[in-house]
Motif scaffolding. Structure first.
Motif, PDB file in Angstrom:
ATOM      1  N   HIS A 117       0.684  -1.486  -0.068  1.00  2.00           N
ATOM      2  CA  HIS A 117      -0.086   0.131   0.152  1.00  2.00           C
ATOM      3  C   HIS A 117       0.938   1.262  -0.154  1.00  2.00           C
ATOM      4  N   SER A 118       1.625   1.528  -0.573  1.00  2.00           N
ATOM      5  CA  SER A 118       2.163   2.862  -1.153  1.00  2.00           C
ATOM      6  C   SER A 118       1.587   3.989  -1.381  1.00  2.00           C
ATOM      7  N   LYS A 119       2.849   4.980  -1.247  1.00  2.00           N
ATOM      8  CA  LYS A 119       2.203   5.919  -0.433  1.00  2.00           C
ATOM      9  C   LYS A 119       2.335   7.157  -2.423  1.00  2.00           C
ATOM     10  N   PRO A 120       1.921   8.705  -2.391  1.00  2.00           N
ATOM     11  CA  PRO A 120       1.535   9.313  -3.207  1.00  2.00           C
ATOM     12  C   PRO A 120       3.468   9.363  -4.172  1.00  2.00           C
ATOM     13  N   GLY A 121       3.779   9.156  -5.118  1.00  2.00           N
ATOM     14  CA  GLY A 121       5.075   8.883  -5.311  1.00  2.00           C
ATOM     15  C   GLY A 121       5.869   8.604  -5.242  1.00  2.00           C
ATOM     16  N   ALA A 122       5.279   6.718  -5.325  1.00  2.00           N
ATOM     17  CA  ALA A 122       6.068   5.874  -5.407  1.00  2.00           C
ATOM     18  C   ALA A 122       6.768   5.648  -6.734  1.00  2.00           C
ATOM     19  N   LYS A 123       7.188   4.508  -6.770  1.00  2.00           N
ATOM     20  CA  LYS A 123       7.580   5.038  -8.380  1.00  2.00           C
ATOM     21  C   LYS A 123       7.595   3.303  -8.606  1.00  2.00           C
ATOM     22  N   VAL A 611       7.385   5.729   1.431  1.00  2.00           N
ATOM     23  CA  VAL A 611       6.517   5.763   0.085  1.00  2.00           C
ATOM     24  C   VAL A 611       6.314   4.746  -0.024  1.00  2.00           C
ATOM     25  N   GLU A 612       7.064   3.733  -0.711  1.00  2.00           N
ATOM     26  CA  GLU A 612       6.767   2.241  -1.078  1.00  2.00           C
ATOM     27  C   GLU A 612       6.171   1.225  -0.456  1.00  2.00           C
ATOM     28  N   GLY A 614       4.571   1.960   2.316  1.00  2.00           N
ATOM     29  CA  GLY A 614       3.825   2.726   3.347  1.00  2.00           C
ATOM     30  C   GLY A 614       2.738   1.685   4.158  1.00  2.00           C
TER      31      GLY A 614
END
Length: 635
Positions: A117-123, A611-612, A614
């Motif tokens: 469940h990554s966050k906004p901005g994750a690649k 981020v990645e 989350g």
């Protein structure tokens, strides 16, 4: 029906498979009737789906290999290396030379079984997911009739010693006889696999070059492929891999990263063990004490060199169990036992020579296949790193078919060119490398190419801290990766390209290994690649890496002292034997921890994981991050 389950279709148990749309498809080799029922149904479905002209059931024999090699030499796919015994060179289409990470997917009903469940901005660097319905459309557009006019090779293989409780069985279907040759080197291909399979489940591997006949695209280097349509899909719930369009390496040798890491990591999670991108080595000190070490480095960062180390310290003995993949399981005594599921070496050629890795060199002096390397005029292989052995006037044919001589510009071999050879030919192969019970692991080592800031070696404070250290692994990108450049890339546990399920759940699985009664290995981090201000390596590396391993083994025996630091336990000054290389080693510089560097590194690592990964980041890893940040801030 499950995501990619084959329905039953009618067929008769004779020397021809009868399928609804094709009628009778001849069995060119093998006894279809003798196959287990599950295997028969698997084959019959894909014969109907991919419509090959015939079925060739492989047995892994020398006779079979000779037959296939002869055919590939007549076609021009293989060329003999006259200077060596039973060695061949192969040049691929230049569009088919590396892993296809951007086209590699895990297919599950629940997206978050595969990715965090990554966050906004994750690649989205921790695995790619595709919806089953969408993947079915992609698969049908490729695999339907994809083997028309070509032979279907049925390859029964075992990952790990045949019959071991730690091993798993696979069946690969492919239309590439080059793949058959390489699978024979990299896995245990044998009728014995079918004898022990019975009603057990097996991992289903389906591969096609994607070039049904008549094929109108120009074939380069006698290497059929379909690079525009490459797709590599994993179905963990069905224990299945489907690969289309590429004939190169792990894209087509589906026992390697696809089965042994992505699918096996799912099986390992379900069954309570570990499938990891790790070498396995046995090291014996001058006292005769042997320790087994598993080590995880990103591709082309020295795994093979470490696994086949030629120690510079007298009295030490190193033996190789495996150079790339480890399957590890705790036994009833609480020991973490490891096997090498592979049967051969698939190593990066450039940079490998008699100085950097003599044992690897000795491993492929016969019965080997070289892909995308150059060929000398005298019938010997050549690549970057072998210049000292090349006569000045010797002409070389590059992997692109061009003529080249020493001193001329340009590369002779692709940076990711490979050698494929039987592991049994390694002069230091361990006599227990095929032991069904595996070997007991005492230490786990992480590492990568870190030019600045990271010390030569440190020891994790605990199992949990060690898992955090593994999650924070970074490395300068190498030629094995699809993405090029000298940037520092995150490669957690050296598993980033090979992650088979949600990385947060993967970290939870690692943390769950800490149970009462288990003898947990110590965890270390190494960095052979730190440089000074002039860009010169601070550590000589190669055979001198035994000096670091010596210190680790002394720690395992309770002999060596440490100095606690914010990132882990460092060797006490002088604890690593540097006799004979004192003028090459500046201890304080090699073990310095620049505060500004580590403040930034900790911040960047946290950002990456938050981020990645989350909300799936385990609470224990968050705790370890907080504690390490506090220690660094107090430096």
């Amino acid at each position: 029906m499950a995501l990619d389950q084959e329905p039953d279709i009618p067929f008769y148990e004779v020397h021809e498979v009868v399928v609804p749309h094709l009628g009778r498809v001849p069995i060119t080799k093998g006894d279809f009737h003798a196959l287990p029922k599950k295997v028969q149904k698997f084959i019959a479905f894909y014969v109907d789906y991919m419509t090959p002209r015939g079925i060739y059931i492989c047995d892994g024999s020398e006779h079979e290999a000779h037959e296939v090699i002869t055919k590939l030499m007549e076609r021009g796919t293989l060329e003999r290396l006259e200077a060596l015994e039973n060695c061949y060179i192969c040049r691929t289409d230049p569009a088919d030379v590396a892993r296809v990470e951007s086209k590699t997917f895990i297919v599950t009903k629940d997206k978050y079984q595969t990715i965090p469940h990554s966050k906004p901005g994750a690649k989205g660097g921790m695995g790619l997911w595709m919806d089953p319905d969408e993947m079915k459309i992609e698969m049908d557009s490729r695999f339907k009739d994809c083997m028309a006019g070509r032979m279907m090779y049925v390859i029964p293989f075992s990952m790990g010693p045949i019959g071991s409780d730690l091993s798993k069985i696979g069946i690969q279907l492919t239309d590439s006889n080059y793949v058959l040759l390489c699978m024979r080197l990299m896995t245990r291909v044998s009728p014995k696999v079918l004898d022990i399979l019975g009603d057990q489940d097996f991992v289903k591997c389906v591969h096609s070059m994607g070039c049904p006949r008549p094929w109108r695209r120009k074939v380069i280097n006698h290497w059929p492929c379909n690079p525009e349509k490459v797709l590599l899909a994993h179905f963990p719930e069905e224990r299945k891999v489907k690969s289309y369009g590429s004939g190169y390496g792990g894209n087509s040798l589906l026992g390697k990263k696809c089965f042994a890491l992505r699918i096996a990591s799912n099986i390992a999670r379900d069954e309570g063990w570990l499938a990891e991108h790790m070498l396995i080595m046995g090291v014996t000190n001058p006292k005769g004490q042997e320790f087994y070490i598993a080590a995880a480095f990103p591709s082309a960062c020295g795994k093979t060199n470490m696994a086949m180390l030629n120690p510079s310290l007298p009295g030490w003995k190193v033996r190789c169990v495996g150079d790339d993949i480890a399957w590890m399981k705790f036994n009833e005594k609480g020991e973490l036992r490891a096997i090498n599921p592979e049967y051969g070496f698939f190593g990066v050629a450039p940079g490998t020579n008699w100085k950097t890795n003599p044992n690897a060199m000795a491993s492929f002096q016969k019965n080997a296949i070289f892909t995308n390397v150059a060929k000398r005029a005298d019938g010997m292989y050549f690549w970057e790193g072998l210049e000292d052995e090349l006569p000045d006037d010797m002409e070389v044919t590059t992997w692109l078919g061009q003529k080249w001589k020493k001193g001329q510009p340009g590369l002779t071999s692709h940076p990711n060119s490979r050698f494929t050879a039987p592991a049994s030919q390694c002069p230091i192969i361990h006599d227990k490398w095929e032991d069904p019970a595996g070997v007991p692991i005492s230490a786990i080592v992480f590492g990568g190419r870190r030019p600045t800031g990271v010390p030569l070696v440190f020891e994790a404070f605990s199992w949990e801290h060690g898992v955090m250290v593994g999650a924070a692994v970074k490395s300068e990108s190498t030629a094995a990766a699809e993405f090029k450049g000298k940037s520092i890339m995150h490669d957690p546990m050296a598993m980033r390209p090979f992650m088979g399920y949600n990385f947060g759940h993967y970290l939870d699985h690692w943390l769950s290994m800490n149970k009462p009664g288990r003898k947990l290995p110590k965890i270390y981090h190494v960095n052979w690649f730190r440089v000074n201000e002039k860009g010169k390596f601070l550590w000589p590396g190669y055979g001198d890496n035994i000096r670091v391993i010596d210190w680790m083994c002394k720690r395992l025996s309770g002999e060596a002292k440490v100095v606690p630091s914010p990132i882990g336990n460092l060797p006490e000054k002088g604890a690593i034997d540097i006799s004979g290389i004192e003028d090459q080693v500046h201890w304080d510089e090699l073990f310095s921890l620049p505060k500004d560097y580590w403040l930034e590194d900790a911040k960047e690592t946290r950002q990456f994981l938050e981020v990645e990964v989350g909300d799936d980041l385990p609470a224990e890893i968050e705790k370890q991050l907080v504690e390490q940040e506090k220690r660094i801030a107090a430096m």
